[in-house]
Design an enzyme around this catalytic site. Structure first.
Site, PDB file in Angstrom:
ATOM      1  N   GLU A 166      23.541  14.224 -59.042  1.00  0.00           N
ATOM      2  CA  GLU A 166      24.641  15.164 -58.794  1.00  0.00           C
ATOM      3  C   GLU A 166      25.830  14.905 -59.704  1.00  0.00           C
ATOM      4  OE1 GLU A 166      22.932  13.548 -56.449  1.00  0.00           O
ATOM      5  OE2 GLU A 166      21.991  15.152 -55.283  1.00  0.00           O
TER       6      GLU A 166
ATOM      7  N   ARG B 135      28.693  13.372 -53.612  1.00  0.00           N
ATOM      8  CA  ARG B 135      28.353  12.317 -54.566  1.00  0.00           C
ATOM      9  C   ARG B 135      29.015  12.549 -55.925  1.00  0.00           C
ATOM     10  NH1 ARG B 135      22.744   9.299 -54.479  1.00  0.00           N
ATOM     11  NH2 ARG B 135      23.683   8.386 -52.623  1.00  0.00           N
TER      12      ARG B 135
ATOM     13  N   LYS C 276       1.455  12.001 -52.791  1.00  0.00           N
ATOM     14  CA  LYS C 276       2.261  12.678 -51.769  1.00  0.00           C
ATOM     15  C   LYS C 276       1.330  13.630 -51.007  1.00  0.00           C
ATOM     16  CE  LYS C 276       6.898  14.471 -51.239  1.00  0.00           C
ATOM     17  NZ  LYS C 276       8.203  14.763 -51.887  1.00  0.00           N
TER      18      LYS C 276
END
Ligand code: TPP
Ligand code: DXP
Ligand code: MG
Length: 632
Positions: A364, A392, A278
């Site tokens: 979640e 969610r 990343k």
């Protein structure tokens, strides 16, 4: 002299390049991404990490006929640049400009709209099965990160895809990062797989050598499976029914291109594990991928710097401070985040209370029911979750939390319009979808200090209370150091109409109190800071209804089912007939752009509120004496 990148207007142009030109293209594309994002702001470190993978995918796969589905979708700037949108990159995430995520209505190459994590495998499987059903010779590829792979939905899809009759390729883009460092057992498992790197390198060489002789290739494959059985246990993904390939270097085009060419010929579910970094190629982002996950504008030669003038305190910071202060007072407090430590303001809390801090990953649903379990045992969970991501976990909130009347605080950051992330991230619906659930209350603080106070009020309740607050800076109200609550379910009048009886009363819910006060000055209207969408302060409401000719409700949430609807329900229950104008977000998705501009376009700034009131109530809005019979 045009750069190679400037000659690429579509993947067809890319596929005309010689393979030996691809590394130069990658260098140019990476430099372009860094330059562009440093000018507009946006997601950077994840985009720097997918440059080679994106080139290889569009080089090998016949896009857009072959479908690419990107997860989370924040890493698709290279994809957008290679698919004819390079010139539009300066409009990124601005009103009328490019979205920061794939959008079907933006390009035929954006095969599926993403931005909420972990949907790619499901969608790509659907496309793969459809191709089979329709007899179309097209491939479907899901590209999913190691963070996104921690969500249950990804495993629901793997469980199905592994046995589906389809030619689906799942590419795991493993950069060993979520937004913050990844958490959970999956991350440890992936590290094990990566430690087996040498095995896979040798294996892939075998694939390359044998790829021209299919029968031999199959024989070698069977031998390989046996060898795996002896040398390396089948991977988790093979247990799901996938042919696992990797890990391979996701920045090495000489590895990516031939591997993808091989895989594209294979039948059945394939799983390619690529390892990337990343922030690849920009040292500052490589060193701090968290800081460069979603930076604002910056000078790439200097990197991110502290702003010249300290920014106004954000609601997120107010929450983070409150969380630490309340944790210091009450040892039962535990803080939970579904992979949004920085965004939700829990960095300090983790440092000070590591044993009471839980990052559950992008999960979640698990976060809510995990919190329910903690509450069953007498702990006091505070779930820090963006309004949009709470969507969610709706069933968990109803079934596991509210139905059992378990107490917790839902700290709903990013409530209302969020701006650059656009419609996928707007916290537009929480008042509507929360207030209809029994045993759940909804607080709407008007400023930073009320936010702190209402969090304390919420923490003291015997049921779940959501406290919703917007993204970014507060309104400039100083927060008091104590932990004093505000009265539960109570609002207050903030401005009385100068002309006395009659006229209009504006009922504001949350931070739109401030433009409402400005508008009221022009309208000579009363203004109430209602503070609670549920329970509604009905005593205050009825007093205002009886003393005014018309009411206006103002909220930064959907009108349908929102706080204004609660007011209508309460008036109806009290048998009061009264003209009510509801102001809030309309029944459309609000696109990305500058947040203040978006609010203005929705008529939710002071001028818009004033104009809407005048349009609806005409002269009533401008005279002193009542024109309608004051009823009720
Ligand atoms: C349902 C959901 N929860 C949380 C987020 C916020 N979010 C966006 S990107 C991200 C991390 C994704 O990590 P990974 O998939 O590994 O991609 P990377 O950034 O490493 O390329 C998170 C948590 C989201 N978009 N959707
Ligand atoms: C891609 C994603 O979902 C996150 O990176 C999100 O964009 C963060 O939003 P904030 O910038 O409001 O924290
Ligand atoms: Mg990652």
């Amino acid at each position: 002299m045009a750069t190679l990148l400037e000659t690429i207007h579509s993947p067809a142009d890319l596929r005309r390049l010689a393979r030996g030109q691809l590394p130069q293209l990658a260098d140019e594309l990476r430099a372009f991404v860094l330059d562009s994002v440093s000018r507009t702001g946006g997601h950077l470190s994840s985009n720097l990490g997918t440059v080679e993978l994106t080139i290889a995918l569009h080089y090998v796969y016949n896009t857009p006929e072959d479908r690419l589905v990107w997860d989370v979708g924040h890493q698709t700037y290279p994809h957008k640049i290679l698919t004819g949108r390079r010139e539009r990159m300066p409009t990124l995430r601005q009103l009328g400009g490019l979205s920061g995520f794939p959008r079907r209505d933006e390009s035929e190459y954006d095969t599926f709209g993403t931005a909420h994590s972990s949907t790619s495998i499901s969608a790509a499987l659907g496309m793969a099965v459809a191709a089979k059903q329709k007899g179309e010779d097209r491939k479907s590829v899901a590209i999913i990160g190691d963070g996104a792979m921690t969500a249950g939905m990804a495993f629901e899809a793997l469980n199905n895809a592994g046995v589906a009759d389809s030619d689906l390729l799942v590419i795991l883009n493993d950069n060993d990062m979520s937004i913050s460092p990844p958490v959970g057992a999956l991350n440890r498992y992936l590290a094990q797989l990566m430690s087996g790197q040498f095995y896979s390198a040798a294996k892939n060489v075998g694939k390359n050598v044998l790829k021209v002789a299919p029968p031999l290739f199959e024989l070698a494959k069977r031998l390989e499976e046996q060898a795996k059985g002896m040398v390396v246990p089948a991977t988790l993904f093979e247990k799901f029914g996938f042919n696992y390939i990797g890990p391979i270097d996701g920045h090495d085009l000489d590895s990516l291109v031939p591997t993808l060419e091989n895989i594209r010929q294979l039948k059945g579910p394939q799983f390619l594990h690529v390892v990337t970094k990343k922030g690849q190629g920009y040292k500052l982002a490589e060193a701090d991928p968290v800081a460069y996950h979603g930076p604002g504008k910056f000078d790439p030669k200097v990197g991110l710097t502290a702003p010249a003038t300290p920014p106004k305190k954000t609601f997120t910071q107010v929450f983070g401070q409150w969380l630490c202060d309340m944790a210091a007072r009450d040892e039962r407090l535990v803080g939970i985040t579904p992979a949004m430590r920085e965004g939700s303001g829990l960095v300090e809390f983790e440092k000070r209370f590591p044993a009471r801090y839980f990052d559950v990953g992008i999960a979640e649903q698990h976060a809510l029911t995990f919190a329910a379990g903690l509450a069953c045992e007498g702990l006091k969970p505070v779930v820090a979750i963006y309004s949009t991501f709470l969507q969610r976990a709706y069933d968990q909130l109803i079934h596991d939390v509210a139905l059992q009347k378990l107490p917790m605080v839902l700290a709903l950051d990013r409530a209302g319009l969020v701006g650059a992330d656009g419609a996928t991230h707007a916290g537009a619906y929480d008042i509507a979808f929360l207030r209809c659930i029994p045993n759940v209350s909804v607080a709407c603080p008007a400023d930073e200090n009320e936010c702190r106070q209402l969090l304390t009020t919420a923490f003291g309740q015997d049921h779940t209370v959501a406290v919703r607050y917007p993204r970014g800076a507060g309104v400039g109200v100083e927060t008091q150091p104590g932990l004093e609550p505000l009265p539960f379910g109570k609002g207050e009048v903030r401005r009385r109409r100068a002309a006395g009886q009659g006229g209009i009363a504006i009922l504001a819910f949350g931070t739109l109190l401030h433009p409402s006060l400005q508008a009221a000055g022009k309208l000579d209207a009363t203004v109430a800071n209602m503070r609670w969408a549920k329970p509604l302060d009905t005593a205050l409401l009825l007093e205002l209804a009886q003393s005014h000719e018309a009411l206006v409700t103002v909220e930064e949430g959907c009108v349908m089912g929102g706080a204004g609807s609660a007011v209508l329900e309460a008036l109806q229950a009290a048998g009061i007939v009264k003209p009510v104008l509801q102001l809030g977000l309309p029944d459309v998705f609000i696109e990305h752009g500058d947040p203040a501009k978006l609010l203005s376009l929705q008529g939710l700034d002071a001028a818009g509120i004033e104009s809407s009131v005048r349009d609806r109530f005409g002269e009533l809005a401008s005279r002193g004496t009542p024109s309608l019979k004051v009823v009720g």
